[in-house]
Design an enzyme around this catalytic site. Structure first.
Site, PDB file in Angstrom:
ATOM      1  CE  LYS A  53      -3.762  52.683  55.489  1.00 24.71           C
ATOM      2  NZ  LYS A  53      -3.157  53.172  56.726  1.00 24.71           N
ATOM      3  CD  GLN A  97      -4.986  54.156  59.724  1.00 20.94           C
ATOM      4  OE1 GLN A  97      -4.438  53.277  59.074  1.00 20.94           O
ATOM      5  NE2 GLN A  97      -5.086  55.390  59.280  1.00 20.94           N
ATOM      6  CG  ASP A 120       2.250  52.618  58.064  1.00 27.44           C
ATOM      7  OD1 ASP A 120       1.781  52.860  56.939  1.00 27.44           O
ATOM      8  OD2 ASP A 120       1.560  52.484  59.091  1.00 27.44           O
TER       9      ASP A 120
HETATM   10  N1  GUN Z   1      -2.910  57.643  59.403  1.00 28.27           N
HETATM   11  C1  GUN Z   1      -2.867  58.471  58.326  1.00 28.27           C
HETATM   12  N2  GUN Z   1      -1.990  58.009  57.417  1.00 28.27           N
HETATM   13  C2  GUN Z   1      -1.470  56.873  57.937  1.00 28.27           C
HETATM   14  C3  GUN Z   1      -0.509  55.935  57.445  1.00 28.27           C
HETATM   15  O1  GUN Z   1       0.069  56.050  56.371  1.00 28.27           O
HETATM   16  N3  GUN Z   1      -0.255  54.884  58.270  1.00 28.27           N
HETATM   17  C4  GUN Z   1      -0.852  54.730  59.471  1.00 28.27           C
HETATM   18  N4  GUN Z   1      -0.529  53.663  60.217  1.00 28.27           N
HETATM   19  N5  GUN Z   1      -1.737  55.584  59.956  1.00 28.27           N
HETATM   20  C5  GUN Z   1      -2.052  56.634  59.172  1.00 28.27           C
END
Ligand code: GUN
Length: 292
Positions: A53, A97, A120
């Site tokens: 990311k 996350q 998100d």
């Molecule tokens: N863990 C797995 N996929 C995601 C996501 O799209 N966002 C977040 N914050 N954690 C994740």
């Protein structure tokens, strides 16, 4: 002959569009989008995802700040860090996350994020906006799938769309987006308690498999000419790769593809699209907060 839906190509196209917008903002002295990411603990996959990311942000010209917290961080401490990001005018969007260490309840953490900075799209307020058909942040995988269908001009209006899997992050939100005005699909959500999934799959013009069960969708379940979207990304052992594993989709690609009009590969289909959703949401957050 089937055609491949190339998520790698489309995601590169979208990243390019976002990078151009950021460059334009820089030229006009406008705010450069800034994403925050909180990583609690040292889970290996989470580490990889968050690093990707941060890399994606750099590639399109966004700023990013990674906040690492120890795995024994308390809920109160995490809430405090979130409050700081909520209040920080220099941060346009942020994510926490997941998964979090077991002693921290995820729902309370998600609800503490300012919905205007919820990159998100997990906050109940943003889920509510999506259900109501209002513009807003969209969850990554459903956004990626809708965008693939749109950019390949695959017609969804009046089509029988069968989604396998009712998860909060893929199946259920996707069922909402595809049934909305504009997409206009007739949506069936098939899940573990569905009595006869084959009955529904046999009538499906569009199948989305999102269950994490390698090879679940076999050729005999699929109608001739169907569009098949494979969300599965399960790591399975492989002696063909350096890592010792490969990604397996929910679809038996080799046998299903010849029956399809369009199909996504794994990897290189839906996966790369999910990463651009975060960039799209962060840019949107910046535009909303600054009015341009
Ligand atoms: N863990 C797995 N996929 C995601 C996501 O799209 N966002 C977040 N914050 N954690 C994740």
């Amino acid at each position: 002959m089937y055609q491949l839906i190339d998520g790698k190509r489309i995601s590169a196209e979208i990243r390019h569009e976002i990078a151009e917008k950021v460059a334009g903002r820089a030229n006009h002295g406008l705010t450069i989008p800034h994403l925050g990411a909180i990583l609690v603990g040292d889970d290996g996959s989470s580490e990889t995802y968050v690093n990707n990311k941060v890399k994606d942000c750099a590639e399109v010209g966004f700023k990013s700040t990674l906040i690492r917290l120890a795995k024994d961080t308390t809920e109160a401490e995490l809430l405090q860090r979130i409050a700081l990001l909520n209040a920080d005018p220099g941060i346009n969007g942020f994510i926490v996350q997941l998964p979090l260490p077991r002693h921290i309840p995820e729902a309370r953490i998600i609800e503490s994020i300012d919905p205007r900075k919820d990159a998100d799209g997990f906050h109940p307020a943003n889920i509510g906006r999506m259900v109501a058909g209002l513009p807003g942040f969209l969850p990554a995988t459903p956004y990626g799938i809708v965008e693939l269908l749109k950019r390949y001009k695959i017609d969804t209006a009046g089509k029988n769309c069968v989604i396998i899997g009712r998860s909060n992050i893929v199946g259920r939100p996707l069922s909402i987006l595809l049934s909305q005005k504009g997409m206009d699909a007739t949506v069936t959500l098939v899940h573990t308690k569905t009595r006869d999934p084959r009955y529904f799959l046999g009538e499906a013009d569009i199948i989305v498999a999102a269950i994490g069960s390698p090879g679940f969708v076999t050729a005999d379940m699929v109608k001739e000419g169907a569009v098949v979207i494979d969300v599965g990304t399960t790591r399975v052992p492989s002696d063909q790769t350096k890592t010792g594993w490969r990604l397996a989709g929910d679809v038996d690609f080799v046998n299903v593809a010849p029956k399809c009009s369009w199909i996504t590969p794994v990897p290189g289909g839906v996966g790369p699209m999910t990463r651009v959703a975060l960039l799209r949401n962060t840019l949107m957050a910046t535009e909303l907060q600054t009015g341009v």
